[in-house]
Write a protein that holds these residues in place. Sequence first.
Motif, PDB file in Angstrom:
ATOM      1  N   GLU A 169      75.979   2.895  17.340  1.00 49.68           N
ATOM      2  CA  GLU A 169      77.180   2.806  16.337  1.00 49.68           C
ATOM      3  C   GLU A 169      77.370   2.112  15.447  1.00 49.68           C
ATOM      4  OE1 GLU A 169      80.711   3.948  15.885  1.00 49.68           O
ATOM      5  OE2 GLU A 169      79.905   4.904  17.883  1.00 49.68           O
ATOM      6  N   THR A 170      76.892   0.795  15.384  1.00 50.39           N
ATOM      7  CA  THR A 170      77.027  -0.367  13.947  1.00 50.39           C
ATOM      8  C   THR A 170      75.302   0.872  13.241  1.00 50.39           C
ATOM      9  OG1 THR A 170      76.757  -1.843  14.892  1.00 50.39           O
ATOM     10  CG2 THR A 170      75.623  -1.875  12.909  1.00 50.39           C
ATOM     11  N   GLN A 171      74.951   1.731  13.468  1.00 50.29           N
ATOM     12  CA  GLN A 171      73.794   2.909  12.681  1.00 50.29           C
ATOM     13  C   GLN A 171      74.628   3.568  12.320  1.00 50.29           C
ATOM     14  OE1 GLN A 171      70.433   2.863  16.076  1.00 50.29           O
ATOM     15  NE2 GLN A 171      69.744   1.143  14.195  1.00 50.29           N
ATOM     16  N   ALA A 172      75.551   4.534  13.033  1.00 50.99           N
ATOM     17  CA  ALA A 172      76.237   5.287  12.212  1.00 50.99           C
ATOM     18  C   ALA A 172      76.790   5.575  11.396  1.00 50.99           C
ATOM     19  CB  ALA A 172      76.432   6.073  13.750  1.00 50.99           C
ATOM     20  N   ARG A 173      77.588   3.951  11.604  1.00 47.11           N
ATOM     21  CA  ARG A 173      78.468   3.806  10.741  1.00 47.11           C
ATOM     22  C   ARG A 173      78.166   3.505   9.657  1.00 47.11           C
ATOM     23  NH1 ARG A 173      81.299   0.591  13.982  1.00 47.11           N
ATOM     24  NH2 ARG A 173      80.074  -1.150  13.147  1.00 47.11           N
ATOM     25  N   TRP A 174      77.140   2.870   9.109  1.00 45.32           N
ATOM     26  CA  TRP A 174      76.202   2.276   7.836  1.00 45.32           C
ATOM     27  C   TRP A 174      76.353   3.597   6.837  1.00 45.32           C
ATOM     28  CZ3 TRP A 174      71.297   2.859   6.589  1.00 45.32           C
ATOM     29  CH2 TRP A 174      71.202   1.703   5.468  1.00 45.32           C
ATOM     30  N   LEU A 175      74.673   4.771   8.092  1.00 48.09           N
ATOM     31  CA  LEU A 175      75.046   5.866   7.462  1.00 48.09           C
ATOM     32  C   LEU A 175      76.145   5.848   6.879  1.00 48.09           C
ATOM     33  CD1 LEU A 175      72.084   6.771   9.727  1.00 48.09           C
ATOM     34  CD2 LEU A 175      72.375   6.502   7.646  1.00 48.09           C
ATOM     35  N   LYS A 176      77.197   6.504   7.540  1.00 47.39           N
ATOM     36  CA  LYS A 176      78.173   7.004   6.955  1.00 47.39           C
ATOM     37  C   LYS A 176      78.701   6.270   5.881  1.00 47.39           C
ATOM     38  CE  LYS A 176      82.954   8.861   8.445  1.00 47.39           C
ATOM     39  NZ  LYS A 176      83.684   9.525   9.642  1.00 47.39           N
ATOM     40  N   GLU A 177      78.755   4.913   6.191  1.00 47.31           N
ATOM     41  CA  GLU A 177      79.738   4.386   4.599  1.00 47.31           C
ATOM     42  C   GLU A 177      79.389   4.004   3.762  1.00 47.31           C
ATOM     43  OE1 GLU A 177      81.558   1.245   6.520  1.00 47.31           O
ATOM     44  OE2 GLU A 177      83.382   1.721   7.803  1.00 47.31           O
ATOM     45  N   SER A 178      77.878   3.564   3.880  1.00 46.49           N
ATOM     46  CA  SER A 178      76.893   3.411   2.325  1.00 46.49           C
ATOM     47  C   SER A 178      76.074   5.027   2.294  1.00 46.49           C
ATOM     48  CB  SER A 178      75.734   2.737   3.424  1.00 46.49           C
ATOM     49  OG  SER A 178      76.211   1.277   4.036  1.00 46.49           O
ATOM     50  N   TRP A 179      76.135   5.929   2.846  1.00 47.79           N
ATOM     51  CA  TRP A 179      74.952   6.687   2.687  1.00 47.79           C
ATOM     52  C   TRP A 179      76.034   8.364   2.768  1.00 47.79           C
ATOM     53  CZ3 TRP A 179      71.371   5.928  -0.693  1.00 47.79           C
ATOM     54  CH2 TRP A 179      71.065   4.536  -0.530  1.00 47.79           C
ATOM     55  N   SER A 180      76.746   8.117   3.050  1.00 53.18           N
ATOM     56  CA  SER A 180      77.567   9.587   4.054  1.00 53.18           C
ATOM     57  C   SER A 180      77.232  10.676   4.444  1.00 53.18           C
ATOM     58  CB  SER A 180      78.002  10.226   2.432  1.00 53.18           C
ATOM     59  OG  SER A 180      78.834   9.881   1.690  1.00 53.18           O
ATOM     60  N   VAL A 181      75.725   9.895   5.343  1.00 54.06           N
ATOM     61  CA  VAL A 181      75.712  10.886   6.251  1.00 54.06           C
ATOM     62  C   VAL A 181      76.105  10.489   7.400  1.00 54.06           C
ATOM     63  CG1 VAL A 181      73.201  10.557   7.332  1.00 54.06           C
ATOM     64  CG2 VAL A 181      73.223  10.475   5.297  1.00 54.06           C
ATOM     65  N   ASP A 182      76.493  12.009   8.339  1.00 56.42           N
ATOM     66  CA  ASP A 182      76.332  11.598   9.267  1.00 56.42           C
ATOM     67  C   ASP A 182      76.913  13.060  10.259  1.00 56.42           C
ATOM     68  OD1 ASP A 182      78.982  11.154  11.436  1.00 56.42           O
ATOM     69  OD2 ASP A 182      80.714  11.715  10.251  1.00 56.42           O
ATOM     70  N   PHE A 183      75.721  13.211  11.441  1.00 59.01           N
ATOM     71  CA  PHE A 183      75.455  14.412  12.178  1.00 59.01           C
ATOM     72  C   PHE A 183      75.816  14.039  13.264  1.00 59.01           C
ATOM     73  CE2 PHE A 183      71.970  10.875  11.611  1.00 59.01           C
ATOM     74  CZ  PHE A 183      71.986  10.762  13.009  1.00 59.01           C
ATOM     75  N   SER A 184      76.782  12.867  13.704  1.00 60.80           N
ATOM     76  CA  SER A 184      77.522  12.409  15.349  1.00 60.80           C
ATOM     77  C   SER A 184      77.940  13.670  15.773  1.00 60.80           C
ATOM     78  CB  SER A 184      78.478  11.344  15.058  1.00 60.80           C
ATOM     79  OG  SER A 184      77.961  10.310  14.409  1.00 60.80           O
ATOM     80  N   ALA A 185      78.731  14.153  14.827  1.00 60.49           N
ATOM     81  CA  ALA A 185      79.393  15.973  16.174  1.00 60.49           C
ATOM     82  C   ALA A 185      78.516  16.594  16.281  1.00 60.49           C
ATOM     83  CB  ALA A 185      80.654  15.825  14.646  1.00 60.49           C
TER      84      ALA A 185
END
Length: 268
Positions: A169-185
């Motif tokens: 969860e920490t890694q996913a949040r960092w990717l989304k907030e820092s790099w707009s990378v989000d593949f969670s869905a």
Amino acid sequence: MLPSLTLQPIGFLRTRQRVKFQAGHQPEAAEEETNVLELLPECGYEQALQDLAGMDRVWLLWWFHRNDSWRPLVLPPRGPSRRRGLFATRSPHRPNPLGLTAVRLLGVEGGRLLLGPCDLVDGTPVFDLKPYVAAYDAFNDSRAGWIDAVDAELRAPAQFAVVMSAHAETQARWLKESWSVDFSARLTELLARDPSPHRTRRIRRRGSTQSEISCGAWRAVFAVDGTTVTVIALEPAYPMKFLTRPGYDDVPDREAQLAFLARWPAGG
């Protein structure tokens, strides 16, 4: 019989989807997404776009430009791990890798078409576009064989619950907030249906207790306990020696992967 035919693209698709994992297998009309078809300049195509106003959808005829081989039997990403005859699927691995997609037309700006969600990746060559006419193009009572059976299974509630560990969860949040990378869905969608090994879904065993799924330029490591799938960690799909190799600047999410490895040197 002609030994070959020559086709010329009329334009190229521009989208944020740089890898196949980011492109859904069929476009979802409900999603908010804008893609751009840039027509080649000085070819007279802008005049050819006249009268598209008022049309909700168009057909795109395009080329699977990243595929260079075909197979008579393929493993579709949906449904059980069972090979199907190529011509009974929409697999990209075809003798002539042509794709056909109906996509929402959001607007026309000169030689650019604004399009809704689609299953194409960035740089896809487009050969033609035609209006989608519901009276002629929709046959809602037609049977689709094995696809109907798979769709019925997919409409059923998901068989697995997907949870993220605190670390993931920490890694996913960092990717989304820092790099707009989000593949969670997309990750959750795939694992909730069936986390078992599958070549097309790019799921494979990782030791005796864990598995991994490739998510475009990323991977997720997970474990299955009964009907619960726990995502343990995220990691780049490319090793450091590849990311830093000269001439490989165009690797998807390259800078984000380098920053990730600087923050989590073990990769996960």
